[in-house]
Design a protein around this motif. Structure first.
Motif, PDB file in Angstrom:
ATOM      1  N   GLY A 189      51.717   7.989  57.313  1.00 53.45           N
ATOM      2  CA  GLY A 189      52.457   7.987  57.893  1.00 53.45           C
ATOM      3  C   GLY A 189      52.792   9.616  58.318  1.00 53.45           C
ATOM      4  O   GLY A 189      51.740  10.540  59.454  1.00 53.45           O
ATOM      5  N   TRP A 190      54.035   9.696  59.269  1.00 51.58           N
ATOM      6  CA  TRP A 190      54.476  10.523  59.671  1.00 51.58           C
ATOM      7  C   TRP A 190      54.536  11.609  58.913  1.00 51.58           C
ATOM      8  O   TRP A 190      53.954  12.970  59.834  1.00 51.58           O
ATOM      9  N   LYS A 235      48.718   7.134  66.491  1.00 45.08           N
ATOM     10  CA  LYS A 235      48.960   5.605  66.156  1.00 45.08           C
ATOM     11  C   LYS A 235      47.577   5.938  65.563  1.00 45.08           C
ATOM     12  O   LYS A 235      48.285   5.004  63.924  1.00 45.08           O
ATOM     13  N   GLN A 236      46.841   6.449  65.305  1.00 48.29           N
ATOM     14  CA  GLN A 236      45.854   6.488  63.807  1.00 48.29           C
ATOM     15  C   GLN A 236      46.444   7.766  62.393  1.00 48.29           C
ATOM     16  O   GLN A 236      45.921   7.276  61.157  1.00 48.29           O
ATOM     17  N   GLY A 239      50.659   5.777  62.379  1.00 47.78           N
ATOM     18  CA  GLY A 239      50.725   3.703  62.174  1.00 47.78           C
ATOM     19  C   GLY A 239      51.463   4.131  63.059  1.00 47.78           C
ATOM     20  O   GLY A 239      51.765   2.429  62.750  1.00 47.78           O
ATOM     21  N   CYS A 240      52.142   4.197  64.182  1.00 44.05           N
ATOM     22  CA  CYS A 240      53.036   4.009  65.478  1.00 44.05           C
ATOM     23  C   CYS A 240      53.056   4.610  66.477  1.00 44.05           C
ATOM     24  O   CYS A 240      52.434   6.035  66.171  1.00 44.05           O
ATOM     25  N   GLY A 241      53.257   4.224  67.401  1.00 46.12           N
ATOM     26  CA  GLY A 241      53.086   4.817  69.054  1.00 46.12           C
ATOM     27  C   GLY A 241      54.160   5.789  68.883  1.00 46.12           C
ATOM     28  O   GLY A 241      55.080   5.723  68.075  1.00 46.12           O
ATOM     29  N   GLU A 244      57.882   4.703  69.716  1.00 48.28           N
ATOM     30  CA  GLU A 244      57.825   4.157  69.179  1.00 48.28           C
ATOM     31  C   GLU A 244      58.653   5.232  67.893  1.00 48.28           C
ATOM     32  O   GLU A 244      59.516   4.468  67.147  1.00 48.28           O
ATOM     33  N   TYR A 245      57.881   5.937  67.783  1.00 51.01           N
ATOM     34  CA  TYR A 245      58.467   6.902  66.373  1.00 51.01           C
ATOM     35  C   TYR A 245      59.862   7.732  67.205  1.00 51.01           C
ATOM     36  O   TYR A 245      60.339   7.523  66.427  1.00 51.01           O
ATOM     37  N   THR A 247      61.846   6.452  68.838  1.00 49.67           N
ATOM     38  CA  THR A 247      63.303   5.621  68.745  1.00 49.67           C
ATOM     39  C   THR A 247      63.486   5.321  67.291  1.00 49.67           C
ATOM     40  O   THR A 247      64.696   5.395  67.164  1.00 49.67           O
ATOM     41  N   GLY A 248      62.731   5.339  66.268  1.00 49.55           N
ATOM     42  CA  GLY A 248      62.812   5.590  64.830  1.00 49.55           C
ATOM     43  C   GLY A 248      64.199   6.925  64.719  1.00 49.55           C
ATOM     44  O   GLY A 248      64.514   6.799  64.096  1.00 49.55           O
TER      45      GLY A 248
END
Length: 300
Positions: A189-190, A235-236, A239-241, A244-245, A247-248
């Motif tokens: 993850g991040w 993404k790899q 786990g997200c673009g 998208e990250y 935005t979260g």
């Protein structure tokens, strides 16, 4: 700007220290899923830790520590084949001293838990394994053992400011364990992005200026790579673009300000990168299931 610092700053941490467990002979104690993040330090002896979500038991030696990051059941035992007794009655029967299991006292564990808000838990812990073992030989174990003793003293003595001190000590302990996890090269993850040469500068840029009108191309320039390279690598690893990250992360910042301040939704929207109150409201409800005002009312 350090993204880990940013995330830790949003945590609403509450510390709890449970009674110690003294055990000996052949023994096993079964614990229900903890409501918070559970930690323990082995002050004396050795035992086995079995966590429901982990495939193999973890041998614990004197001086070892562990952190449970999931609300899953677990068992502490002298041997793998000993039937476990429930922890509840054992700890309820303990008076001022430690709870006792088995027929001796060659093993002593001291620990407790700290809890976060639901959003903080999702943000920080989702990328972690269910259990992080901290061997006695690491400097992190020394920090955990020290912090457990200090948290216990602060909460039991009831001195002014004791709970705040305990909460900060819990964060110190958590940071040291997260560093150990990152140094082992096993994050996901991040958190994994913090050590990736392509993703890390992109994360730092977005965290430093979440209010900017970021595009994938602009984030890529901050990482000095191409747009396609950043998108694929982000993404790899995470786990997200990247957007998208972003935005979260903006929603986390907005949620924090809704909890802690009386700023208007429009003011918060501008501060976290949304051009209007309605734009933030749409994104906020998509991520959290609540409108900003409903979220503020629920967490007031």
């Amino acid at each position: 700007m350090d993204p880990l610092d940013d995330v830790l700053a949003l945590l609403d941490t509450t510390s709890h220290v449970s009674a110690a467990l003294s055990a000996g002979g052949r023994w096993a104690v079964r614990f229900d899923p903890p409501t918070g993040v559970k930690f323990n330090a082995v002050r004396r002896g050795r035992c086995l830790l079995r966590v429901d979500a982990a495939p193999e038991p973890v041998p614990l030696d004197e001086g070892d520590c562990f952190l449970l990051t999931r609300p899953v059941g677990y068992t502490l035992a002298s041997d793998p084949d000993v039937p476990a007794e429930p922890a509840g009655p054992i700890f309820r029967a303990a008076a001022d001293g430690p709870a006792r299991a088995g027929s001796g006292d060659e093993v002593l564990l001291v620990g407790g838990a700290f809890s976060f808000t639901d959003r903080s838990r999702d943000l920080l812990l989702d990328g972690l394994p269910p259990v992080i073992h901290v061997p006695a030989t690491t400097k992190e174990a020394e920090t955990v053992r020290w912090a457990v003793g200090e948290i216990d003293a602060e909460l039991r003595q009831g001195r002014p400011g004791g709970r705040l001190v305990a909460e900060h000590l819990a964060l110190v302990m958590l940071i040291r364990i997260l560093r150990l996890h990152l140094d082992r090269g096993t994050p996901s993850g991040w958190l994994a992005g913090l050590t990736d040469p392509v993703v890390a500068p992109a994360l730092r840029a977005m965290h430093a200026h979440p209010e900017r009108p970021w595009t994938v191309a602009a984030v890529a320039r901050s990482a000095t790579v191409s747009r396609s390279t950043l998108a694929a690598r982000f993404k790899q690893v995470v786990g997200c673009g990247p957007l998208e990250y972003l935005t979260g992360w903006r929603i986390e910042l907005a949620a924090d300000r809704l909890r802690r301040s009386e700023d208007t939704v429009a003011t918060i929207a501008r501060a976290v990168g949304y051009g209007s109150e309605s734009a933030l409201s749409v994104a906020f409800k998509r991520v959290t299931g609540l409108s900003p005002r409903a979220y503020r009312n629920r967490t007031a």
